[in-house]
Scaffold this motif. Structure first.
Motif, PDB file in Angstrom:
ATOM      1  N   ILE A  53      67.875   3.866 -35.945  1.00 46.70           N
ATOM      2  CA  ILE A  53      68.171   2.741 -36.895  1.00 46.70           C
ATOM      3  C   ILE A  53      68.592   1.794 -36.030  1.00 46.70           C
ATOM      4  O   ILE A  53      68.230   0.585 -35.895  1.00 46.70           O
ATOM      5  CB  ILE A  53      69.050   3.175 -37.886  1.00 46.70           C
ATOM      6  N   VAL A  54      69.562   2.095 -34.976  1.00 45.00           N
ATOM      7  CA  VAL A  54      70.302   1.172 -34.047  1.00 45.00           C
ATOM      8  C   VAL A  54      69.145   0.659 -33.061  1.00 45.00           C
ATOM      9  O   VAL A  54      69.294  -0.513 -32.804  1.00 45.00           O
ATOM     10  CB  VAL A  54      71.463   1.869 -33.526  1.00 45.00           C
ATOM     11  N   LEU A  55      68.292   1.467 -32.796  1.00 40.98           N
ATOM     12  CA  LEU A  55      67.338   1.066 -31.614  1.00 40.98           C
ATOM     13  C   LEU A  55      66.374   0.080 -32.379  1.00 40.98           C
ATOM     14  O   LEU A  55      65.813  -0.982 -31.554  1.00 40.98           O
ATOM     15  CB  LEU A  55      66.654   2.268 -30.929  1.00 40.98           C
ATOM     16  N   MET A  56      66.033   0.491 -33.671  1.00 45.36           N
ATOM     17  CA  MET A  56      65.034  -0.689 -34.202  1.00 45.36           C
ATOM     18  C   MET A  56      65.660  -1.944 -34.271  1.00 45.36           C
ATOM     19  O   MET A  56      65.155  -3.020 -34.132  1.00 45.36           O
ATOM     20  CB  MET A  56      64.726   0.029 -35.591  1.00 45.36           C
ATOM     21  N   ILE A  57      67.101  -2.275 -34.366  1.00 47.32           N
ATOM     22  CA  ILE A  57      67.555  -3.373 -34.616  1.00 47.32           C
ATOM     23  C   ILE A  57      67.568  -3.857 -33.307  1.00 47.32           C
ATOM     24  O   ILE A  57      67.374  -5.143 -33.121  1.00 47.32           O
ATOM     25  CB  ILE A  57      69.140  -3.160 -35.151  1.00 47.32           C
ATOM     26  N   LEU A  58      67.884  -3.196 -32.137  1.00 44.79           N
ATOM     27  CA  LEU A  58      67.644  -3.866 -31.039  1.00 44.79           C
ATOM     28  C   LEU A  58      66.292  -4.291 -30.393  1.00 44.79           C
ATOM     29  O   LEU A  58      66.337  -5.293 -29.886  1.00 44.79           O
ATOM     30  CB  LEU A  58      68.488  -2.737 -29.778  1.00 44.79           C
ATOM     31  N   TRP A  59      65.495  -3.285 -30.857  1.00 45.36           N
ATOM     32  CA  TRP A  59      63.899  -3.915 -30.497  1.00 45.36           C
ATOM     33  C   TRP A  59      63.503  -5.407 -31.187  1.00 45.36           C
ATOM     34  O   TRP A  59      62.968  -5.834 -30.632  1.00 45.36           O
ATOM     35  CB  TRP A  59      63.068  -2.943 -30.977  1.00 45.36           C
ATOM     36  N   GLU A  60      64.398  -5.653 -32.270  1.00 46.49           N
ATOM     37  CA  GLU A  60      64.108  -6.692 -33.147  1.00 46.49           C
ATOM     38  C   GLU A  60      65.102  -7.799 -32.271  1.00 46.49           C
ATOM     39  O   GLU A  60      64.562  -8.960 -32.147  1.00 46.49           O
ATOM     40  CB  GLU A  60      64.683  -6.632 -34.552  1.00 46.49           C
ATOM     41  N   GLU A  61      66.245  -7.516 -31.962  1.00 45.16           N
ATOM     42  CA  GLU A  61      67.245  -8.546 -31.647  1.00 45.16           C
ATOM     43  C   GLU A  61      67.907  -8.583 -30.582  1.00 45.16           C
ATOM     44  O   GLU A  61      68.744  -9.242 -30.202  1.00 45.16           O
ATOM     45  CB  GLU A  61      68.035  -8.716 -32.728  1.00 45.16           C
TER      46      GLU A  61
END
Length: 164
Positions: A53-61
């Motif tokens: 979940i955290v990595l998905m946020i970082l991949w976006e932002e």
């Protein structure tokens, strides 16, 4: 005389208090089942579902402050801090003090963290293939859950001492 612990309550279940009537239970159970289905898909990447979940946020932002990640992931700092430390040990992220405010910690993706995005790209489809849930139903459910989350996030929390 029968033991009071073994007798059924008189009049049957209380309306509104049966498990079948509760919204909270299928949400809870579905969340646990989905997380369990993700485990074997994430294991080859060496990450957990909350890390994903955290990595998905970082991949976006990325880069972004820890506080922003906490808000997006709905995770408290007591959960997020060790999670980010572990991602840093795995060389997927780097924690840096903000140049504009040293109280703020920004999270940056490393090259390995960016490369992981490609390795994880197949995971959402693999999950849908495994479950067999129609994509259109999933889109509608997500829209309803987003609406519910918006309502829940603005609802006042009940006073823990109420009823004393």
């Amino acid at each position: 005389m029968q033991d009071a612990m073994t007798t059924e309550p008189k009049g049957g279940p209380t309306p509104g208090l049966t498990l079948a009537e509760q919204l909270c239970f299928p949400l809870y159970a579905a969340s646990r089942l989905v997380t369990r289905l993700y485990q074997p898909l994430l294991a080859p990447l060496g990450i957990t579902y909350p890390q994903y979940i955290v990595l998905m946020i970082l991949w976006e932002e990325a880069p972004c402050p820890v506080s922003h990640i906490g808000l997006r992931a709905n995770l408290g700092s007591n959960t997020l801090t060790p999670l980010l430390k572990r991602l840093e040990q795995l060389d997927y992220v780097r924690r840096c003090r903000s140049a504009s405010d040293e109280r703020v910690v920004d999270i940056h993706l490393t090259d390995s963290g960016r490369a992981l995005q490609q390795a994880a790209a197949c995971i959402p489809q693999a999950l849908f293939d495994a479950v067999g849930y129609p994509l259109e139903d999933a889109r509608q459910l997500k829209a309803q859950l987003d609406k519910l989350m918006a309502c829940l996030s603005t609802a006042p929390l009940p006073d823990a001492g109420a009823g004393d």
